[in-house]
Scaffold this active site. Structure first.
Site, mmCIF file in Angstrom:
data_model
loop_
_atom_site.group_PDB
_atom_site.id
_atom_site.type_symbol
_atom_site.label_atom_id
_atom_site.label_comp_id
_atom_site.label_asym_id
_atom_site.label_seq_id
_atom_site.Cartn_x
_atom_site.Cartn_y
_atom_site.Cartn_z
ATOM 1 N N HIS A 80 42.924 44.986 40.967
ATOM 2 C CA HIS A 80 42.311 46.317 41.036
ATOM 3 C C HIS A 80 41.845 46.637 42.464
ATOM 4 C CE1 HIS A 80 41.391 45.194 36.677
ATOM 5 N NE2 HIS A 80 42.103 46.310 36.539
ATOM 6 N N ASP A 137 52.018 46.894 35.769
ATOM 7 C CA ASP A 137 52.363 47.705 34.600
ATOM 8 C C ASP A 137 53.457 48.681 35.023
ATOM 9 O OD1 ASP A 137 50.008 47.063 32.514
ATOM 10 O OD2 ASP A 137 49.211 47.058 34.544
HETATM 11 P P1 AMP Z 1 43.931 47.752 33.722
HETATM 12 O O1 AMP Z 1 42.471 47.732 34.065
HETATM 13 O O2 AMP Z 1 44.473 46.419 33.349
HETATM 14 O O3 AMP Z 1 44.284 48.866 32.771
HETATM 15 O O4 AMP Z 1 44.679 48.099 35.074
HETATM 16 C C1 AMP Z 1 44.306 49.190 35.870
HETATM 17 C C2 AMP Z 1 45.288 49.342 37.006
HETATM 18 O O5 AMP Z 1 45.320 48.128 37.771
HETATM 19 C C3 AMP Z 1 46.724 49.566 36.531
HETATM 20 O O6 AMP Z 1 47.363 50.500 37.399
HETATM 21 C C4 AMP Z 1 47.347 48.199 36.650
HETATM 22 O O7 AMP Z 1 48.744 48.223 36.848
HETATM 23 C C5 AMP Z 1 46.642 47.670 37.884
HETATM 24 N N1 AMP Z 1 46.691 46.212 37.899
HETATM 25 C C6 AMP Z 1 46.273 45.360 36.919
HETATM 26 N N2 AMP Z 1 46.533 44.090 37.260
HETATM 27 C C7 AMP Z 1 47.149 44.128 38.472
HETATM 28 C C8 AMP Z 1 47.684 43.138 39.360
HETATM 29 N N3 AMP Z 1 47.659 41.844 39.053
HETATM 30 N N4 AMP Z 1 48.225 43.547 40.524
HETATM 31 C C9 AMP Z 1 48.264 44.872 40.837
HETATM 32 N N5 AMP Z 1 47.787 45.845 40.049
HETATM 33 C C10 AMP Z 1 47.236 45.490 38.888
#
Ligand code: AMP
Length: 283
Positions: free
Chosen positions: A37, A151
């Site tokens: 994030h 994602d």
């Molecule tokens: P989430 O909180 O898991 O819904 O993710 C929020 C945002 O962070 C989304 O755009 C995800 O694709 C991105 N994200 C989550 N994990 C990663 C990671 N390991 N590397 C890059 N972006 C990430």
């Protein structure tokens, strides 16, 4: 750093920021923040955003009835400290009742990309995502928004939505941030036991191996690549949901690689009760 809970208040903040000539960057998240994030925040800044909004909202409508909405990890104090350290301007943390006045009778849906890959086992998931992201766009009024390649299907759907519905917002995709051992960072990694975490490394390792194989042998058949990934994951005790060769821009599954094309291999697999996703770009 301001913490804003209501949509109206965020809209007022955003209009004021725009009047002052700020470039607003939005980073939508479900919280339990990690370095993946944080990299999205850095990417927003590197692309010219000088007013950064991080939304933290565990979005109920993107979870299916038997999914992990109730036990999804939450730690607002930890998230607040991480955002503060990254000099975020605003955390937007709305209540479910503020985001979703009842009854909710409007939604936003993408109808093609959302049916593939994760959409096959999570049929209402992406409609929940496109609806909440539209609402976040209309609340934060950003110039740009950053999504993670982790994602990849979600990012492709958002790009399509922004194109098809004329959202005046630049969508940026940021690379996957991994643990030192290769596992793609995810809030859901918290669910993994130490043993499951170790075994789940089969996902990233087999994806990296596929990348290397394609470099050495660009003519290789998709079935052979996918078969090698499947057997590595199954040997480690994982249960494969899908492994697909896709077009990198649309994330739509392809039968074979197109010469000169851009391809991504996307995987979803369960280790224990935890469903993990990962992907690599091939060329
Ligand atoms: P989430 O909180 O898991 O819904 O993710 C929020 C945002 O962070 C989304 O755009 C995800 O694709 C991105 N994200 C989550 N994990 C990663 C990671 N390991 N590397 C890059 N972006 C990430």
């Amino acid at each position: 750093m301001q913490i804003i809970h209501s949509v109206k208040e965020l809209q007022q903040w955003a209009k004021e920021a725009r009047r002052n000539g700020k470039t607003i960057g939005l980073v939508p998240t479900m919280g339990f923040l990690h370095d993946g994030h944080m990299s999205l925040i850095d990417t927003a800044r590197a692309n010219g955003a000088n007013a950064i909004v991080v939304s933290i909202f565990v979005n109920p409508i993107q979870f299916g009835p038997n999914e992990d909405f109730d036990r999804y990890p939450r730690d607002f104090e930890h998230d607040r400290a991480m955002c503060e350290a990254r000099k975020v301007d605003v955390i937007f943390a709305p209540a479910v009742s503020d985001m979703y006045p009842q009854p909710l009778t409007c939604h936003v849906a993408e109808t093609t990309i959302s049916q593939k890959l994760c959409g096959r086992t999570r049929p209402t998931h992406f409609q929940g995502v496109t609806t909440v992201v539209s609402k976040l766009f209309l609340a934060a009024l950003p110039d740009l928004a950053v999504f993670g390649q982790k994602d990849a299907q979600q990012a492709a759907i958002i790009r399509r939505m922004v194109r098809d519905l004329n959202f005046p917002i630049t969508i940026i995709t940021a690379p996957i941030i991994r643990e030192a051992d290769g596992l793609a960072m995810s809030s859901r990694n918290k669910y993994l036991s130490a043993d499951e975490h170790q075994r789940a490394l089969a996902i990233s390792r087999s994806l990296f191996a596929a990348q290397k194989t394609v470099k050495e042998n660009p003519e290789i058949k998709a079935a052979e690549l996918i078969g090698a990934i499947r057997s590595a994951i199954e040997k480690a005790g994982g249960v494969v949901d899908y492994i697909e060769l896709t077009d990198s821009e649309t994330m739509i599954p392809q039968e074979e690689m197109v010469p000169g094309g851009h391809h991504t291999i996307a995987v979803a697999a369960k280790f224990g009760a935890t469903r993990l996703i990962d992907n690599v770009q091939l060329n």
